[in-house]
Write a protein that holds these residues in place. Sequence first.
Motif, PDB file in Angstrom:
ATOM      1  N   ASN A 104       0.964  -1.127  -0.028  1.00  0.00           N
ATOM      2  CA  ASN A 104       0.208   0.015  -0.021  1.00  0.00           C
ATOM      3  C   ASN A 104       0.918   1.319   0.080  1.00  0.00           C
ATOM      4  O   ASN A 104       1.948   1.070   0.139  1.00  0.00           O
ATOM      5  N   ASP A 105       0.330   2.457  -0.016  1.00  0.00           N
ATOM      6  CA  ASP A 105       1.358   3.680   0.024  1.00  0.00           C
ATOM      7  C   ASP A 105       1.569   4.163   1.126  1.00  0.00           C
ATOM      8  O   ASP A 105       1.995   5.136   1.138  1.00  0.00           O
ATOM      9  N   ASN A 106       1.273   3.711   2.353  1.00  0.00           N
ATOM     10  CA  ASN A 106       1.718   4.086   3.456  1.00  0.00           C
ATOM     11  C   ASN A 106       2.863   3.459   4.410  1.00  0.00           C
ATOM     12  O   ASN A 106       2.894   2.399   4.695  1.00  0.00           O
ATOM     13  N   PHE A 107       3.987   4.160   4.042  1.00  0.00           N
ATOM     14  CA  PHE A 107       5.351   3.437   4.711  1.00  0.00           C
ATOM     15  C   PHE A 107       5.529   4.059   6.042  1.00  0.00           C
ATOM     16  O   PHE A 107       6.692   4.076   6.538  1.00  0.00           O
ATOM     17  N   GLU A 108       4.638   4.724   6.702  1.00  0.00           N
ATOM     18  CA  GLU A 108       5.127   5.437   8.151  1.00  0.00           C
ATOM     19  C   GLU A 108       5.570   4.590   9.071  1.00  0.00           C
ATOM     20  O   GLU A 108       6.658   4.815   9.831  1.00  0.00           O
ATOM     21  N   ASP A 109       5.261   3.327   9.131  1.00  0.00           N
ATOM     22  CA  ASP A 109       5.751   2.472  10.176  1.00  0.00           C
ATOM     23  C   ASP A 109       7.165   2.039   9.873  1.00  0.00           C
ATOM     24  O   ASP A 109       7.796   2.061  11.001  1.00  0.00           O
ATOM     25  N   ILE A 110       7.293   1.697   8.532  1.00  0.00           N
ATOM     26  CA  ILE A 110       8.801   1.391   8.396  1.00  0.00           C
ATOM     27  C   ILE A 110       9.671   2.605   8.748  1.00  0.00           C
ATOM     28  O   ILE A 110      10.844   2.459   9.170  1.00  0.00           O
ATOM     29  N   LEU A 111       9.392   3.715   8.115  1.00  0.00           N
ATOM     30  CA  LEU A 111       9.888   5.108   8.511  1.00  0.00           C
ATOM     31  C   LEU A 111      10.213   5.546   9.997  1.00  0.00           C
ATOM     32  O   LEU A 111      11.195   5.660  10.219  1.00  0.00           O
ATOM     33  N   LEU A 112       9.027   4.910  10.803  1.00  0.00           N
ATOM     34  CA  LEU A 112       9.376   4.970  12.137  1.00  0.00           C
ATOM     35  C   LEU A 112      10.400   4.078  12.777  1.00  0.00           C
ATOM     36  O   LEU A 112      11.154   4.433  13.624  1.00  0.00           O
ATOM     37  N   GLY A 113      10.193   2.907  12.071  1.00  0.00           N
ATOM     38  CA  GLY A 113      11.366   1.892  12.558  1.00  0.00           C
ATOM     39  C   GLY A 113      12.745   2.363  12.430  1.00  0.00           C
ATOM     40  O   GLY A 113      13.710   2.273  13.151  1.00  0.00           O
ATOM     41  N   LEU A 114      13.009   2.994  11.148  1.00  0.00           N
ATOM     42  CA  LEU A 114      14.309   3.529  10.661  1.00  0.00           C
ATOM     43  C   LEU A 114      14.805   4.674  11.731  1.00  0.00           C
ATOM     44  O   LEU A 114      15.966   4.875  12.094  1.00  0.00           O
ATOM     45  N   ALA A 115      13.674   5.414  11.755  1.00  0.00           N
ATOM     46  CA  ALA A 115      14.039   6.661  12.816  1.00  0.00           C
ATOM     47  C   ALA A 115      14.501   6.275  14.251  1.00  0.00           C
ATOM     48  O   ALA A 115      15.251   6.745  14.834  1.00  0.00           O
ATOM     49  N   LEU A 116      13.591   5.163  14.623  1.00  0.00           N
ATOM     50  CA  LEU A 116      13.819   4.712  16.040  1.00  0.00           C
ATOM     51  C   LEU A 116      15.638   4.140  16.010  1.00  0.00           C
ATOM     52  O   LEU A 116      16.153   4.058  16.899  1.00  0.00           O
ATOM     53  N   SER A 117      15.802   3.322  14.904  1.00  0.00           N
ATOM     54  CA  SER A 117      17.220   2.878  14.834  1.00  0.00           C
ATOM     55  C   SER A 117      18.136   3.851  14.992  1.00  0.00           C
ATOM     56  O   SER A 117      19.288   3.855  15.504  1.00  0.00           O
ATOM     57  N   SER A 118      17.903   4.986  14.315  1.00  0.00           N
ATOM     58  CA  SER A 118      18.859   6.268  14.211  1.00  0.00           C
ATOM     59  C   SER A 118      18.929   6.779  15.746  1.00  0.00           C
ATOM     60  O   SER A 118      20.097   7.268  16.139  1.00  0.00           O
ATOM     61  N   LEU A 119      17.596   6.771  16.388  1.00  0.00           N
ATOM     62  CA  LEU A 119      17.823   7.356  17.604  1.00  0.00           C
ATOM     63  C   LEU A 119      18.510   6.225  18.487  1.00  0.00           C
ATOM     64  O   LEU A 119      19.609   6.970  19.688  1.00  0.00           O
ATOM     65  N   VAL A 120      18.635   5.270  18.419  1.00  0.00           N
ATOM     66  CA  VAL A 120      19.473   4.327  19.165  1.00  0.00           C
ATOM     67  C   VAL A 120      20.845   4.433  19.050  1.00  0.00           C
ATOM     68  O   VAL A 120      21.604   4.256  19.637  1.00  0.00           O
ATOM     69  N   MET A 121      21.009   4.787  17.559  1.00  0.00           N
ATOM     70  CA  MET A 121      22.592   4.842  17.306  1.00  0.00           C
ATOM     71  C   MET A 121      22.975   6.122  18.233  1.00  0.00           C
ATOM     72  O   MET A 121      24.293   6.184  18.634  1.00  0.00           O
ATOM     73  N   SER A 122      22.256   7.278  18.061  1.00  0.00           N
ATOM     74  CA  SER A 122      22.858   8.341  18.744  1.00  0.00           C
ATOM     75  C   SER A 122      22.913   8.210  20.220  1.00  0.00           C
ATOM     76  O   SER A 122      23.901   8.963  20.792  1.00  0.00           O
ATOM     77  N   LYS A 123      22.262   7.372  20.710  1.00  0.00           N
ATOM     78  CA  LYS A 123      22.249   7.163  22.156  1.00  0.00           C
ATOM     79  C   LYS A 123      23.570   6.428  22.752  1.00  0.00           C
ATOM     80  O   LYS A 123      24.108   6.504  23.562  1.00  0.00           O
ATOM     81  N   HIS A 124      23.895   5.470  21.761  1.00  0.00           N
ATOM     82  CA  HIS A 124      25.102   4.670  21.996  1.00  0.00           C
ATOM     83  C   HIS A 124      26.367   4.984  21.429  1.00  0.00           C
ATOM     84  O   HIS A 124      27.602   4.646  22.000  1.00  0.00           O
ATOM     85  N   VAL A 125      26.377   5.833  20.420  1.00  0.00           N
ATOM     86  CA  VAL A 125      27.714   6.362  19.533  1.00  0.00           C
ATOM     87  C   VAL A 125      27.922   7.855  19.878  1.00  0.00           C
ATOM     88  O   VAL A 125      27.053   8.777  19.454  1.00  0.00           O
ATOM     89  N   ASP A 126      28.885   8.071  20.676  1.00  0.00           N
ATOM     90  CA  ASP A 126      29.193   9.632  20.998  1.00  0.00           C
ATOM     91  C   ASP A 126      29.491  10.190  19.747  1.00  0.00           C
ATOM     92  O   ASP A 126      30.144   9.726  18.688  1.00  0.00           O
TER      93      ASP A 126
END
Length: 570
Positions: A104-126
Amino acid sequence: MSLGCDLSVLEELTSNAKQIQDDVLTKILKANTNTEYLSRFLEGSSEKELFKKNVPVVSYEDVKPYIDRVANGEPSDILSGKPITAFFRSTGTSSGEKKIFPANDNFEDILLGLALSSLVMSKHVDGYKQGKVMIFKFIQPISTTPCGLPLAPSITIIMKSKCYRSPGKRSTTPDEIIMCTDPKQSMYCQLLCGLVQRDEVVSVGALFASVLVQIIRFLEKYWKELCSNIRSGHVSDWITDHCCRDSVSTILGEPNPELADLIENECGQESWQGIVSRLWPKTKCVETIVTGIMAQYIPALEFYSDKLPIVSSIYGSSETFFGLNVNPLCKPQHVSYTFLPNMSYFEFIHVDADGEATGEIVDLVDVKSGGYYEPLVTNYSGLYRCRVGDVLHVTGFYNNAPQFRFVRRKNTVLSIFVESTTEEDVLKALDRATVVLESSDLMLTGFTCFGDVSTVPGHYVFYLELKAKVNNDTNVLLLDEKVLVEYCCVMEESLSSFYRSLRRKDGPIGPLEVRVVQQGTFDSLMEFFVSRGASITQYKTPICINSVEASRVLEDKVLARFFSDKSPTI
């Protein structure tokens, strides 16, 4: 949920995993219960119990006829209550065949998952948030199904969608370059942009390790030309894509002979050990998936990066986004992915270590630590209880969401007689034989295999691309027959006891063979698959070659052949 989230969203999702999973299934069934596919089993009901009792567990082949009907122009409601607006195409390099999946044309959940992954990286990588990432991405031209719907790899479809949010200045590469569909021009320009901004780069990566290793080899081939561009302030004439030229020219700026000299000095050394750290000195980590078959590239990446942390951040497929790694700086062999319960409705078939079903189907929150499972996916766009074909091992829980280690693909990789050699078996054998290569300062930069039944008895064949850790003046690969024969023997000793019993003298399986191929052969193999529609971004070197044409690419570049010279112990 908004993409402008923080890590409290991850806590909420994983803490309320059971309720969110129930809500996801209810939402999917209410939207799709009257589709042709589901109505046969549910008769208009959206009850979870009826779904589990009546809807069958299926493989892709079972639902392919329905998918093909929609792709050929029949209504979306064959499978999905919402319009199917595109189809994701898998690369086909893992399973040997390309598959298409409705979207379908709604990929908000996938993009949310990628955004959360980036936040986890920011938390762990100075310093991760303060710098730029040089993550190589490639898109393909979008083709169409017979009825005119877009057909392309998932990354291409998502990046072209209205939901996509550009990383903007967080990335060294402007979107205009990533959107170039010529992979060579795109790769060259992405490297050029990254080199010019070398002092801002905090992370280097690509989706899969195989792609990142090939990018480094591309850099080995083109570094002199890249330096010439930086020295003159002009991009090479063969970069003809106007968007690429304009974007690169803006970043390239004025002539910079000092930077060109620095890069030439690093790339011109006799060894490329630590080249990533030397060219991008502020890099904190390498972001690329090295689980499963990609584990073969860990030694090469450690060599090129001077053992920077290698981060496997996400787990996904064309069927769905599964989850993310909440401990990104762990060792590659310890990577586990925390499933996000909002992505799809997940069920799990309990399997034994060989991947054979042994128990009932359980929900996401009911898997047991230490257990092995095969996931089933029910998503919003038309897959219901569909087997993915992966074997996963539960390593624990993050709040109430389970964490899984990817073990392997479920299907057998090699079989000559009646034995079943899996992806995991092959990777373990390669890992144990690596010690033999290291004794002669060689490293493995690519491999694939096949079962050769043209001989009697049939035998396993491994194509290896090897590279010397220190360049010699002639760049000729020096092969020691004793070393490579020993490599074959160690491989065989590392395979299953059943294989070893069949490899006895005069047995039904012949000596294992290694065929060493020229450097650059696996680049040619990737080009072969890309020319037939595979996506570079999602490309995975096939662990086993089934295509006659692909085999020719390898056979044309064989330098030498070696065989095990003794039967393995039983």
